[in-house]
Design an enzyme around this catalytic site. Structure first.
Site, short mmCIF file in Angstrom:
data_model
loop_
_atom_site.label_atom_id
_atom_site.label_comp_id
_atom_site.label_asym_id
_atom_site.label_seq_id
_atom_site.Cartn_x
_atom_site.Cartn_y
_atom_site.Cartn_z
N ASP A 67 128.08 26.83 57.14
CA ASP A 67 128.82 26.19 57.76
C ASP A 67 130.40 26.63 56.67
O ASP A 67 130.30 27.17 55.73
CB ASP A 67 128.75 24.61 57.63
N ASN A 136 120.73 11.85 53.60
CA ASN A 136 120.37 11.24 54.95
C ASN A 136 119.58 12.17 55.64
O ASN A 136 119.20 11.98 57.11
CB ASN A 136 121.69 10.74 55.74
N HIS A 138 120.38 15.32 56.55
CA HIS A 138 120.84 16.46 57.17
C HIS A 138 120.63 17.89 56.53
O HIS A 138 120.41 17.98 55.42
CB HIS A 138 122.34 16.10 57.35
N GLU A 143 124.16 16.16 61.22
CA GLU A 143 123.96 14.87 60.82
C GLU A 143 122.86 14.33 61.64
O GLU A 143 122.54 14.72 62.75
CB GLU A 143 125.38 14.08 60.83
#
Length: 241
Positions: A67, A136, A138, A143
Site C-alpha cells: 500500500d 482490528n 486488518h 479494514e
C-alpha cells in the site's frame, strides 16, 4: 496454517529472514510482496545482514508493496516509498526498476488498480507475501467490511488505524486515505508470512486463529490460504492455546 511462537520480535526477525534465504536460494528471481510499519523492521534488518554477508542477493528480485498513502508525495518522509528505501532498499543490491508501489496520488484509482494487478501477473505472481496485522484485524489496509475485496483500491482509513499510525507523523495530521492491495491479490500469493508482535495484537490473532472467516475480521481469510506461516511473539500469542 503453520503457527510459530517466539520470545520476541528479534527472534522473529531472524526466523523470517531465514524463510527469505531459503526462497532466494531456490529461486533467485523471486517476486516478493512487502509490508511497512514497525513489525517487519527486524526482518528487514536481518535481510540486509544476510545480503551484506553475501548469503542472499536481491539483484534479480522483484517487489510489490502492499500500500501507499494518498495525498502524500512519494518522497515525503512518511511515505511508504521512503520507508522501504530507508529500511531495506538502500542497503541491499536490488534494482530500482524492479521495485513496485501503488500510486497514492493517482487520478484514476480503477486504472491504477488494473495496472498493479497486471504488473504482478506479468512478474509471475507473488511468491512470498509479508503481512502485518492491525488491532482490528486488518491486513494491508483492508479494514473490516461487509465483503472481502479483490484487487487494489482506495480505502478510507478507520479511526483505529489512524490512531495506531498517527505517531509516525508527529504533529502533522496523517492522510485519511490510502491505495492498498486487495484481499484477492494477497490470497493469490503462493506463500504468506504474517508477523504479529505485542499485546495489542493479541485479540486480532485470537480472532484469526478461531477459524471463523468473516470480512468483519479481514485477516480471517488467511484460514483459506493453502500455505500461510504465522510468526508471533509471546505477547501476541497470549490469548491462544
Amino acid at each position: 496454517m503453520d503457527i510459530r511462537i517466539f520470545n520476541d520480535a528479534e527472534e522473529i526477525g531472524v526466523a523470517a529472514a531465514e524463510l527469505y534465504r531459503e526462497l532466494l536460494t531456490e529461486k533467485p528471481n523471486a517476486v516478493l510482496g512487502l509490508a511497512t510499519g514497525a513489525t517487519p523492521v527486524p526482518t528487514y534488518k536481518n535481510l540486509i545482514k544476510l545480503c551484506n554477508e553475501g548469503k542472499i542477493s536481491f539483484k534479480d528480485v522483484t517487489t510489490f508493496n502492499l500500500d501507499e498513502y494518498c495525498d502524500l508525495d512519494k518522497n515525503d518522509k512518511n511515505s511508504y516509498y521512503t520507508f522501504m528505501h530507508e529500511n531495506l532498499f538502500n542497503s541491499i543490491d536490488i534494482m530500482e526498476e524492479n521495485v513496485n508501489f501503488l500510486d497514492g496520488n493517482t487520478a484514476d484509482c480503477d486504472a491504477e488498480s488494473k495496472r498493479y494487478a497486471e504488473a504482478i501477473k506479468a512478474a509471475g505472481g507473488i511468491d512470498l507475501q509479508l503481512l502485518g496485522i492491525g488491532t482490528n484485524g486488518h491486513i494491508a489496509f483492508n479494514e473490516p467490511a461487509d465483503k472481502f475485496t479483490d484487487e487494489a483500491f482506495k480505502v478510507t482509513l478507520t479511526q483505529s488505524t489512524i490512531n495506531s499510525n498517527q505517531k509516525y507523523f508527529g504533529d502533522v495530521p496523517m492522510p485519511r486515505y490510502a491505495m492498498t492491495m486487495g484481499i484477492g491479490s494477497i490470497m493469490r500469493s503462493k506463500k504468506i508470512l504474517l508477523i504479529a508482535t505485542g499485546e495489542s495484537k493479541a485479540n486480532a490473532i485470537k480472532a484469526l486463529i478461531s477459524g471463523n472467516v468473516t470480512p468483519q475480521i479481514p485477516c480471517s481469510i488467511l484460514n483459506e490460504h493453502p500455505d500461510t506461516v504465522i510468526m508471533l511473539d509471546k505477547e501476541a500469542a497470549s490469548l491462544i492455546k
